[in-house]
Write a protein that holds these residues in place. Structure first.
Motif, PDB file in Angstrom:
ATOM      1  N   ALA A 141       1.960  -3.080   4.405  1.00 19.62           N
ATOM      2  CA  ALA A 141       2.028  -1.485   4.207  1.00 19.62           C
ATOM      3  C   ALA A 141       3.455  -0.939   4.920  1.00 19.62           C
ATOM      4  O   ALA A 141       4.388  -2.213   4.825  1.00 19.62           O
ATOM      5  CB  ALA A 141       1.363  -1.421   4.686  1.00 19.62           C
ATOM      6  N   ASN A 150      -8.666  -3.945   5.718  1.00 19.78           N
ATOM      7  CA  ASN A 150      -8.575  -2.766   4.574  1.00 19.78           C
ATOM      8  C   ASN A 150      -8.642  -2.742   3.721  1.00 19.78           C
ATOM      9  O   ASN A 150      -8.454  -2.035   2.350  1.00 19.78           O
ATOM     10  CB  ASN A 150      -7.186  -2.436   4.636  1.00 19.78           C
ATOM     11  N   ARG A 210      -2.483  -4.280  -2.336  1.00 18.58           N
ATOM     12  CA  ARG A 210      -2.187  -4.269  -0.716  1.00 18.58           C
ATOM     13  C   ARG A 210      -2.207  -5.233   0.334  1.00 18.58           C
ATOM     14  O   ARG A 210      -2.533  -4.402   1.461  1.00 18.58           O
ATOM     15  CB  ARG A 210      -2.643  -3.515  -0.875  1.00 18.58           C
ATOM     16  N   ARG A 241       2.441   4.141   6.585  1.00 16.36           N
ATOM     17  CA  ARG A 241       2.806   5.759   6.075  1.00 16.36           C
ATOM     18  C   ARG A 241       1.468   5.862   4.828  1.00 16.36           C
ATOM     19  O   ARG A 241       1.618   4.496   3.728  1.00 16.36           O
ATOM     20  CB  ARG A 241       3.911   5.025   5.789  1.00 16.36           C
ATOM     21  N   TRP A 242       1.741   7.120   3.938  1.00 18.63           N
ATOM     22  CA  TRP A 242       1.081   7.672   3.299  1.00 18.63           C
ATOM     23  C   TRP A 242       1.858   8.369   2.021  1.00 18.63           C
ATOM     24  O   TRP A 242       2.614   8.827   2.158  1.00 18.63           O
ATOM     25  CB  TRP A 242      -0.151   8.334   3.234  1.00 18.63           C
ATOM     26  N   GLN A 243       1.555   8.446   0.560  1.00 25.76           N
ATOM     27  CA  GLN A 243       2.395   8.935  -0.435  1.00 25.76           C
ATOM     28  C   GLN A 243       2.465  10.491  -0.178  1.00 25.76           C
ATOM     29  O   GLN A 243       3.842  11.371  -0.186  1.00 25.76           O
ATOM     30  CB  GLN A 243       1.973   8.830  -1.719  1.00 25.76           C
ATOM     31  N   TRP A 244       0.865  11.175   0.392  1.00 21.53           N
ATOM     32  CA  TRP A 244       1.617  12.805   0.661  1.00 21.53           C
ATOM     33  C   TRP A 244       2.920  12.849   1.643  1.00 21.53           C
ATOM     34  O   TRP A 244       3.367  14.033   1.728  1.00 21.53           O
ATOM     35  CB  TRP A 244       0.405  13.529   1.078  1.00 21.53           C
ATOM     36  N   LYS A 293       0.677  -1.497  -0.081  1.00 19.12           N
ATOM     37  CA  LYS A 293       0.481   0.336  -0.227  1.00 19.12           C
ATOM     38  C   LYS A 293       0.988   1.512   0.101  1.00 19.12           C
ATOM     39  O   LYS A 293       2.365   1.515   0.962  1.00 19.12           O
ATOM     40  CB  LYS A 293      -1.101   0.148   1.105  1.00 19.12           C
ATOM     41  N   GLY A 294       0.398   1.752  -1.458  1.00 14.68           N
ATOM     42  CA  GLY A 294       1.147   3.328  -0.896  1.00 14.68           C
ATOM     43  C   GLY A 294       2.747   3.120  -2.241  1.00 14.68           C
ATOM     44  O   GLY A 294       2.834   4.102  -2.525  1.00 14.68           O
ATOM     45  N   ILE A 342      -2.898  12.789  -1.813  1.00 10.42           N
ATOM     46  CA  ILE A 342      -1.841  12.050  -2.914  1.00 10.42           C
ATOM     47  C   ILE A 342      -1.969  12.063  -4.639  1.00 10.42           C
ATOM     48  O   ILE A 342      -1.015  11.591  -5.235  1.00 10.42           O
ATOM     49  CB  ILE A 342      -2.168  10.611  -2.715  1.00 10.42           C
TER      50      ILE A 342
END
Length: 238
Positions: A39, A106, A36, A48-51, A15-16, A177
């Protein structure tokens, strides 16, 4: 009458991180197979996430015969089951990171976007003098081409692809994102959110682009398969 077809299949083992394009894939009751499954988490266990960590876009997962390998520019690849995978992620992202398996809940949704929707958005973007965006900014699982009307996916209550059947669940509410350049792993912007805000506001929830579907009948799908809207927006069937 134009026949709508499946022209893109992408899954995201981590994920991400970057996605992997496929010529065919299994749709299961929980979504796209292996999508996914993993993660990346911070030291507190939050995903964690892309932004927040745009460098995730440069990590390319490779799943072969059940074994996951991570690759990144200028780095030796690392196996997910290796003792040094967490150190590898920490070095690539520049902050303490671990590879985790998120809760099964998720997963289970397919993200679908049509080329007609992207073309309509890019037309508006170019009209204001900005650069059109590639489809990967929206990280879809499935891409459909051949629908004459943009955002047909919003009103497709049911659709079939080969022997599978999908049911609409909700519009995809977009976040920051979409302003991360998937090729460079850097924050960009203000597109597409600036232009989407002009015409795709979803009440108080933000802006919508694309749609989520659940798998009602599992099976295999392949690039080139016909996509048929069986109930929903009139005139959008192939």
């Amino acid at each position: 009458m134009t026949v709508a077809r499946l022209v893109g299949i992408t899954y995201y083992p981590v994920k991400g991180c970057a996605g992997t394009e496929l010529p065919e894939a299994e749709l299961t009751s929980t979504g796209l197979l292996h999508d996914r499954t993993y993660a990346v988490a911070d030291e507190k266990g939050d995903l964690r996430w892309q932004w927040g960590d745009p460098g995730l876009a440069l990590i390319t997962p490779e799943l072969t015969e059940g074994e996951l390998t991570l690759r990144a520019p200028g780095r030796d690849p690392v196996r997910a089951d290796g003792a040094d995978v967490h150190d590898w992620l920490t070095e690539v992202l520049g902050t303490p990171s671990t590879l985790v398996r998120p809760p099964a809940g998720n997963n289970g949704r397919l993200h679908l976007v049509s080329r007609a929707s992207l073309d309509a958005l890019n037309h508006r973007i170019t009209e204001r003098g900005a650069t059109p965006l590639p489809m990967n900014r929206f990280r879809p699982n499935l891409v459909v081409d051949g629908w004459d009307t943009p955002h047909t996916e919003d009103g497709a209550a049911r659709l079939t692809i080969a022997g599978t059947e999908l049911a609409f669940t909700e519009d995809t509410i977009r976040c920051a994102i979409t302003m991360v350049d998937q090729r460079t792993g850097r924050r960009s912007g203000p597109e597409p959110l600036r232009t989407l805000a002009d015409y795709r506001r979803a009440d108080d929830a933000g802006v919508a682009f694309g749609a989520y579907f659940e798998v009602r009948r599992a099976g295999k799908v392949s690039i080139g398969d016909e996509v048929v809207v069986t109930s929903g927006a009139s005139g959008s069937s192939a």
